[in-house]
Each structure stands twice: as C-alpha cells, then as structure tokens.
Design a protein around this motif. Structure first.
Motif, mmCIF file in Angstrom:
data_model
loop_
_atom_site.group_PDB
_atom_site.id
_atom_site.type_symbol
_atom_site.label_atom_id
_atom_site.label_comp_id
_atom_site.label_asym_id
_atom_site.label_seq_id
_atom_site.Cartn_x
_atom_site.Cartn_y
_atom_site.Cartn_z
ATOM 1 N N LEU A 111 0.820 -1.208 0.000
ATOM 2 C CA LEU A 111 0.000 0.000 0.000
ATOM 3 C C LEU A 111 0.855 1.261 0.000
ATOM 4 C CD1 LEU A 111 -2.784 -0.988 2.582
ATOM 5 C CD2 LEU A 111 -2.697 -1.420 0.124
ATOM 6 N N GLY A 112 1.959 1.229 0.731
ATOM 7 C CA GLY A 112 2.833 2.392 0.808
ATOM 8 C C GLY A 112 3.426 2.758 -0.536
ATOM 9 N N LEU A 113 3.814 1.755 -1.319
ATOM 10 C CA LEU A 113 4.385 2.014 -2.641
ATOM 11 C C LEU A 113 3.348 2.628 -3.571
ATOM 12 C CD1 LEU A 113 6.634 1.785 -4.738
ATOM 13 C CD2 LEU A 113 5.856 -0.563 -5.196
ATOM 14 N N VAL A 114 2.146 2.098 -3.551
ATOM 15 C CA VAL A 114 1.092 2.624 -4.418
ATOM 16 C C VAL A 114 0.742 4.061 -4.038
ATOM 17 C CG1 VAL A 114 -1.343 2.362 -5.038
ATOM 18 C CG2 VAL A 114 0.142 0.371 -4.997
ATOM 19 N N MET A 115 0.734 4.368 -2.738
ATOM 20 C CA MET A 115 0.432 5.742 -2.324
ATOM 21 C C MET A 115 1.595 6.680 -2.624
ATOM 22 S SD MET A 115 -1.991 5.238 1.032
ATOM 23 C CE MET A 115 -1.034 3.941 1.805
ATOM 24 N N SER A 116 2.825 6.149 -2.611
ATOM 25 C CA SER A 116 3.969 6.948 -3.062
ATOM 26 C C SER A 116 3.785 7.313 -4.524
ATOM 27 C CB SER A 116 5.269 6.147 -2.889
ATOM 28 O OG SER A 116 5.548 5.892 -1.537
#
Length: 367
Positions: free
Chosen positions: A121-126
């Motif tokens: 999720l963190g990568l996609v929000m980045s």
C-alpha cells in the motif's frame, strides 16, 4: 383539656391505623418493590422461534455465530524483512490527462514522505503522490528496496509522461520508525535532499494473527512499536518541521477498518487495538494542530489484495471466501483503490477536512 387533647390524638391515630389501603397506595407499593414472578411456561406454550433467542439452549443449531467468531487455529506470523515479497509500480495510472478535474487535487511543487513506502500500500500511495506532481521521500526499513522502487517510480513517470517538463524527485531513506533517533535522522536527510516537507503518509505497519493468550509479548511490542509509535513519532516530527517553517501541511495516517470492527475468523486483537489507536490519534492531533494549519486525517482500508495478502491466501485459501462473504461489494480491494483517497486528503481539495476517517473497505464496516 390536656386529657381531651390526648384522647383526640389517640383516636385519630387508631382510626388511621385501621384505615384500609387505597388503590393509590397499592400502586405505589407495587412500583416500589412488589414483584410478580410469571408462571413457568409449559412445553406447549413455547414459541417455535424461541430456540433462535436467548430463551433457547446454546448450540441448538450448527450455524450459530459461525461467521462472526475468531478461529485460534489460524496463525499468520509477519515475515522477516528478507522474506517479504517485492511490489511493482502500478501501470497506466500516469500519462496525459484529457479529462478535466479540479486543480486543487494537484500536488505540484509539494514534497511528501511515505513511511513503509517501498512495498504494498505504501508504494502505491507513493506513486499516487508522484503522479499528482509531488516529490516523494520513501522511508523504509529496507533501504535497498526503497532505492529500487524510487528509481522505478521515476522511470514509470517518464514513460507515461513523455512530454513532461519536470519529473518528480523520488528518494529512499532508511528508518526504524519505532525509534525516535532513527526518525529524526531520516527526517534530517529528507530535508537536506528535498529542502522541505509538506505532507506525510504513515503507511508503515504490519499485522499478525495469533490467539491473544498465546501471542508472544515481544512480538506484540514490535507490532505496537511500528504501527502506533512509528505513526506518532513521524507525525510529531513533521508537524514540528511545519510549525518551524510556519507552513500549512497535511498528514494522512493509514489505519484500518480493524480499528472499528473485529475481523473474523483470524484472531488479531493487538493489531485491531493498534489501528484503533491510530484512528483516534489522527482525531486528537487534528484538533491539537488545527491552529497551525496542519490537517490530520486517517484512511482505514479494508481487505486489500497486496503481494503479502496473496501469500497469506496461498497458505490459507479458505480465508478468501470467508472475507469476501462479509463484504457488501463482494470483492477485496486493490492497492490502487487508495490512490484517489490519499491524493484527496493530502491536497487542497480537502482543505476543510481534518480529523476524518475515510474507510475504503467495500462497505464492510456498515453491515
């Protein structure tokens, strides 16, 4: 005269003592303490639906509570760093936009930090921040993975925006989010690399599934350290930076629907409590920092099909059916379903939104 007066008092007292009780008196007595026990119902008098209520015997039916209880046999331990599956940037989310939307959704000229930004999720929000025009600092325990993803995010942006005059800058930074000194060091590096910080997304976190009584205490401490302490430490550090600059900013904490409900069938009490803490922390800091123009909101995702979730479902295939049977939309979410939510809450489009909990869960928590 004295004798006559005494005789009158005695006469009145005796008359009152033998006076029969009135209906009002009986009513008062009945409401104050007289209880009438109803007669026991015979087998013939019992309603056929009684077995579905508390009048029936527990366990009368096999289905009782079967979709609303945890199962202690389910145990999922969060993998060690070297065993975590890698993620890839989402394709087709950048490019030229020919459909008009509000300019207030843009993050052009901003700089954002995403903790836990190297995976899931963190990568996609980045990537959502990058696509919206923001520079991004990926913060992760695995700096090597973060550097790899930072490079991929820039390459993906160039590929999908061949005519772009500016490519957002993406950097990677090591941090153990549960340790204040590590947070402060990482923030100093980010400010040196980007010059400033405008936004923060606290995506670093993990869950495990243990029966509460058997959950190893050291693992509970680690879980709370990352999910709660890490969120608090980064939020305070960025807020202090913004206040020193006298600049407005926004913080988005990544909670979970587990902060509002109890997941079944997997047991995960400490995680649920940790995410409830994150949700209320967002509300509390939203009030505390409103005077400084710092907005704080929370996103509470439901079941998301990340690379790690796929691994869990491979090991526990029955979970997919149980989870989706409890989601009104009937499907798990994809990580990219959070891109719009995080962009909105970070951007000026949400300028009057603070202390909110945006649930992205397919309707799970409203049933």
């Amino acid at each position: 005269m004295i004798k006559t007066s005494l005789l009158r008092q005695v006469s009145r007292a005796s008359t009152t003592a033998v006076r029969p009780p009135t209906s009002a008196l009986l009513t008062r007595q009945a409401t104050r303490g007289i209880r009438i026990t109803p007669p026991a119902r015979s087998e013939e008098d019992k309603d056929k639906h009684d077995e579905y209520s508390t009048a029936g015997k527990p366990g009368a039916f096999e289905h009782e509570g079967q979709f609303s209880r945890t199962d202690k046999r389910i145990r999922v331990e969060y993998p060690e760093e070297e065993n975590l599956p890698s993620s890839a940037p989402v394709q087709g989310r950048g490019g030229f936009h020919f459909r008009r939307t509000l300019s207030s959704f843009s993050l052009e000229g901003r700089s954002a930090i995403v903790t836990g930004g190297a995976r899931g999720l963190g990568l996609v929000m980045s990537q959502a921040c990058v696509v919206s025009g923001s520079d991004v600092a990926i913060v992760d325990l695995n700096k090597e993975e973060g550097e790899k993803q930072a490079k991929l995010l820039e390459e993906t942006f160039r590929k999908e925006n061949p005519g772009a005059t500016r490519v957002p800058k993406v950097t990677a930074h090591y941090c153990d989010v549960s340790k204040p000194e590590s947070v402060n060091q990482a923030l100093a590096e980010i400010i040196e690399a980007h010059g400033k910080v405008d936004h923060l997304v606290t995506s670093a976190g993990f869950t495990e599934n243990f029966d509460a009584i058997e959950y190893p205490h050291d693992r509970i401490q680690k879980l709370w350290g990352v999910n709660v302490d890490g969120t608090y430490l980064w939020a305070c550090a960025v807020a202090k930076h913004l206040m020193e600059r006298k600049a407005a900013g926004s913080v988005v904490m990544i909670g979970s629907m587990s902060g509002a409900i109890v997941n079944v069938p997997q047991p995960q009490a400490p995680y649920n409590a940790a995410k409830a803490a994150v949700r209320h922390l967002a509300s509390s800091l939203a009030v505390e920092w409103a005077h400084a123009g710092i907005r704080v909101n929370c996103i509470s995702p439901g079941y998301m099909l990340t690379a790690l979730t796929k691994k869990i479902l491979d090991d526990n295939p029955e979970l997919a059916q149980k989870w989706t049977s409890l989601i009104p939309q009937g499907k798990m979410g994809r990580p990219e379903d959070l891109m719009g939510a995080v962009t909105f809450l970070l951007s000026d489009a949400a300028g009057y939104v603070t202390g909110a909990d945006l649930r992205v869960d397919g309707g799970y928590t409203v049933t």
